[in-house]
Design a protein around this motif. Structure first.
Motif, short mmCIF file in Angstrom:
data_model
loop_
_atom_site.label_atom_id
_atom_site.label_comp_id
_atom_site.label_asym_id
_atom_site.label_seq_id
_atom_site.Cartn_x
_atom_site.Cartn_y
_atom_site.Cartn_z
N ALA A 1 0.83 -1.21 0.00
CA ALA A 1 0.00 0.00 0.00
C ALA A 1 0.86 1.26 0.00
O ALA A 1 0.59 2.21 -0.74
CB ALA A 1 -0.93 0.00 1.21
N VAL A 2 1.90 1.26 0.82
CA VAL A 2 2.81 2.41 0.87
C VAL A 2 3.47 2.62 -0.49
O VAL A 2 3.55 3.76 -0.99
CB VAL A 2 3.87 2.21 1.97
CG1 VAL A 2 5.01 3.22 1.81
CG2 VAL A 2 3.25 2.34 3.35
N HIS A 3 3.94 1.54 -1.08
CA HIS A 3 4.64 1.64 -2.36
C HIS A 3 3.69 2.12 -3.47
O HIS A 3 4.05 2.98 -4.29
CB HIS A 3 5.25 0.30 -2.73
CG HIS A 3 6.17 0.36 -3.91
ND1 HIS A 3 7.35 1.07 -3.90
CD2 HIS A 3 6.06 -0.18 -5.17
CE1 HIS A 3 7.94 0.96 -5.07
NE2 HIS A 3 7.18 0.22 -5.86
N GLU A 4 2.46 1.60 -3.47
CA GLU A 4 1.49 2.01 -4.49
C GLU A 4 1.09 3.48 -4.33
O GLU A 4 0.95 4.21 -5.32
CB GLU A 4 0.25 1.11 -4.42
CG GLU A 4 0.50 -0.30 -4.93
CD GLU A 4 -0.68 -1.22 -4.71
OE1 GLU A 4 -1.74 -0.71 -4.25
OE2 GLU A 4 -0.57 -2.43 -4.99
N MET A 5 0.90 3.93 -3.09
CA MET A 5 0.59 5.34 -2.85
C MET A 5 1.72 6.23 -3.32
O MET A 5 1.49 7.28 -3.93
CB MET A 5 0.30 5.59 -1.37
CG MET A 5 -1.06 5.10 -0.91
SD MET A 5 -1.50 5.65 0.77
CE MET A 5 -0.42 4.62 1.76
N ARG A 6 2.94 5.79 -3.07
CA ARG A 6 4.08 6.59 -3.51
C ARG A 6 4.11 6.72 -5.04
O ARG A 6 4.33 7.82 -5.57
CB ARG A 6 5.38 5.93 -3.03
CG ARG A 6 6.62 6.67 -3.50
CD ARG A 6 7.82 5.77 -3.52
NE ARG A 6 8.78 6.28 -4.49
CZ ARG A 6 9.80 5.58 -4.94
NH1 ARG A 6 9.98 4.35 -4.54
NH2 ARG A 6 10.61 6.10 -5.83
N LEU A 7 3.88 5.63 -5.75
CA LEU A 7 3.91 5.67 -7.22
C LEU A 7 2.82 6.59 -7.76
O LEU A 7 3.04 7.36 -8.71
CB LEU A 7 3.75 4.26 -7.78
CG LEU A 7 4.90 3.28 -7.50
CD1 LEU A 7 4.58 1.91 -8.08
CD2 LEU A 7 6.23 3.80 -8.05
N LYS A 8 1.62 6.53 -7.17
CA LYS A 8 0.52 7.37 -7.63
C LYS A 8 0.79 8.84 -7.35
O LYS A 8 0.50 9.72 -8.18
CB LYS A 8 -0.79 6.93 -6.98
CG LYS A 8 -1.29 5.59 -7.48
CD LYS A 8 -2.59 5.18 -6.79
CE LYS A 8 -3.08 3.83 -7.30
NZ LYS A 8 -4.33 3.41 -6.63
N VAL A 9 1.34 9.14 -6.16
CA VAL A 9 1.69 10.53 -5.82
C VAL A 9 2.74 11.05 -6.79
O VAL A 9 2.64 12.17 -7.31
CB VAL A 9 2.19 10.63 -4.36
CG1 VAL A 9 2.83 11.99 -4.11
CG2 VAL A 9 1.04 10.41 -3.39
N SER A 10 3.77 10.24 -7.03
CA SER A 10 4.84 10.65 -7.93
C SER A 10 4.30 10.92 -9.33
O SER A 10 4.64 11.93 -9.97
CB SER A 10 5.92 9.56 -7.99
OG SER A 10 6.94 9.90 -8.90
N GLN A 11 3.42 10.04 -9.81
CA GLN A 11 2.83 10.21 -11.14
C GLN A 11 1.97 11.46 -11.20
O GLN A 11 2.02 12.21 -12.18
CB GLN A 11 2.00 8.98 -11.49
CG GLN A 11 1.42 8.99 -12.90
CD GLN A 11 0.62 7.74 -13.20
OE1 GLN A 11 0.06 7.12 -12.30
NE2 GLN A 11 0.57 7.35 -14.46
N GLN A 12 1.20 11.72 -10.15
CA GLN A 12 0.34 12.89 -10.10
C GLN A 12 1.16 14.18 -10.15
O GLN A 12 0.83 15.14 -10.86
CB GLN A 12 -0.50 12.87 -8.82
CG GLN A 12 -1.44 14.05 -8.64
CD GLN A 12 -2.73 13.90 -9.43
OE1 GLN A 12 -2.87 12.98 -10.23
NE2 GLN A 12 -3.66 14.80 -9.20
N LEU A 13 2.25 14.22 -9.41
CA LEU A 13 3.10 15.41 -9.37
C LEU A 13 3.76 15.67 -10.72
O LEU A 13 3.87 16.81 -11.18
CB LEU A 13 4.16 15.26 -8.28
CG LEU A 13 3.65 15.24 -6.83
CD1 LEU A 13 4.79 14.95 -5.87
CD2 LEU A 13 2.96 16.54 -6.47
#
Length: 347
Positions: A232-244
């Protein structure tokens, strides 16, 4: 023959007495004036007196004067270098006793490494940040002189009211990167925030115009509960990075100038992105030992789920664009002067 034997016995007795007298005299010369035992890890003060390093440290905690001549001692024992010649002489008197005492001394020395000066500031910063400081106050000028010659480390402690430290406060361990001492004594330095610590004990050292010290221990994130949380942590990080990257690429370039490039590690990323949250969320992310909770706060903010709940007025990119502010840190309550120490966050 009898006369010759008597002469030899007399010479042997005389030599034995002389040896005993010499040893007694050396023992007295090599005696610590504080503990009245043989010096161990001896250090010599600028006024020329010798003490066990631990004994002198304990004495200077009470008052900043030489225990012998009362000369002012405006230094920390950690700044002094062990007198190797005296160490060898002291060891030669009783090697076993010296070795046992040295073991205790080394244990104390390890504790000294976790006794660091504190710099107070009125904002939350995170591990990985490089800060620039312009120090005016006498206590912080003294702090800089000390850390340059010793560990090159100090504690960066957030405080918005009293500028005093308390047990269990959470701070940042900072390591000096560069430092310039100006002609008038002011210091310009940059330091890297390398990790969080928790204060175990704190005190203000006498004779330093209010410089606070503390004993501390590491304050790291706890292990994630299970594989589901890790994913979950890793997936949230990838989505945040992509959004930014997709929606705020220009602003993130400016953010990277002041906070460094995007970290590859999930924990480091959660700290890195915490820099543009509201102060309320920054405090929560600064104190929590849950990587999951910290990443979730970042995720909710970036993906837009937390705006109504937290009643945000500013957009995330206004937070990002303002992340290179210079903070004026008012610490005048301790010394009643008008100087402010300026903190600037940079890459």
């Amino acid at each position: 023959m009898s006369s010759f034997l008597q002469q030899q016995q007399h010479m042997l007795s005389t030599n034995t007495n002389n040896t005993s007298t010499f040893q007694n005299r050396m023992s007295k010369i090599l005696q610590c004036p504080v503990c009245l035992d043989t010096l161990c890890m001896p250090v010599t003060t600028p006024c020329g007196h010798n003490f066990c390093a631990a004994c002198l440290d304990q004495s200077l905690r009470r008052q900043k004067h030489c225990p012998i001549c009362r000369s002012v001692c405006s230094f920390s024992v950690t700044e002094l270098v062990e007198n190797k010649m005296l160490s060898e002489l002291c060891e030669s008197l009783d090697p076993v006793k010296y070795a046992n005492k040295l073991l205790k001394m080394n244990k104390q020395m390890k504790e000294w490494k976790n006794q660091l000066p504190i710099f107070f500031y009125n904002s939350y910063e995170f591990p990985g940040t490089l800060i620039s400081l312009h120090l005016f106050e006498s206590r912080y000028r003294l702090m800089v002189k000390r850390i340059i010659h010793t560990s090159r480390k100090f504690i960066f402690l957030p405080n918005f009211t009293s500028y005093t430290a308390n047990e269990n406060d959470v701070g940042l361990l900072c390591e000096l990167a560069e430092c310039q001492i100006l002609a008038d004594g002011r210091a310009m330095l940059s330091a890297k925030c390398i990790g969080r610590i928790k204060i175990l004990e704190t005190w203000v050292e006498n004779g330093t115009q209010g410089l606070s010290y503390c004993k501390c221990e590491d304050y790291n994130d706890l292990p994630l509960e299970d594989g589901d949380q890790e994913r979950a942590v890793h997936e949230m990080r990838l989505k945040v990075s992509q959004q930014l990257v997709q929606h705020h690429s220009d602003a993130m370039k400016d953010f990277a100038v002041h906070h460094g490039t995007e970290p590859a590690d999930d924990v480091d990323f959660s700290f890195w992105t915490s820099n543009f949250l509201s102060q309320e969320l920054q405090k929560e992310n600064y104190l929590t030992q849950s990587t999951y909770e910290r990443m979730k706060a970042v995720y909710d903010t970036v993906m837009g789920y937390a705006y109504k709940e937290k009643h945000y007025d500013d957009s995330i990119m206004e937070k990002v664009n303002s992340s290179n502010n210079i903070y004026n840190i008012d610490t005048t309550h301790n010394n009643n002067n008008n100087s402010n120490n300026v903190l600037e966050v940079s890459s």
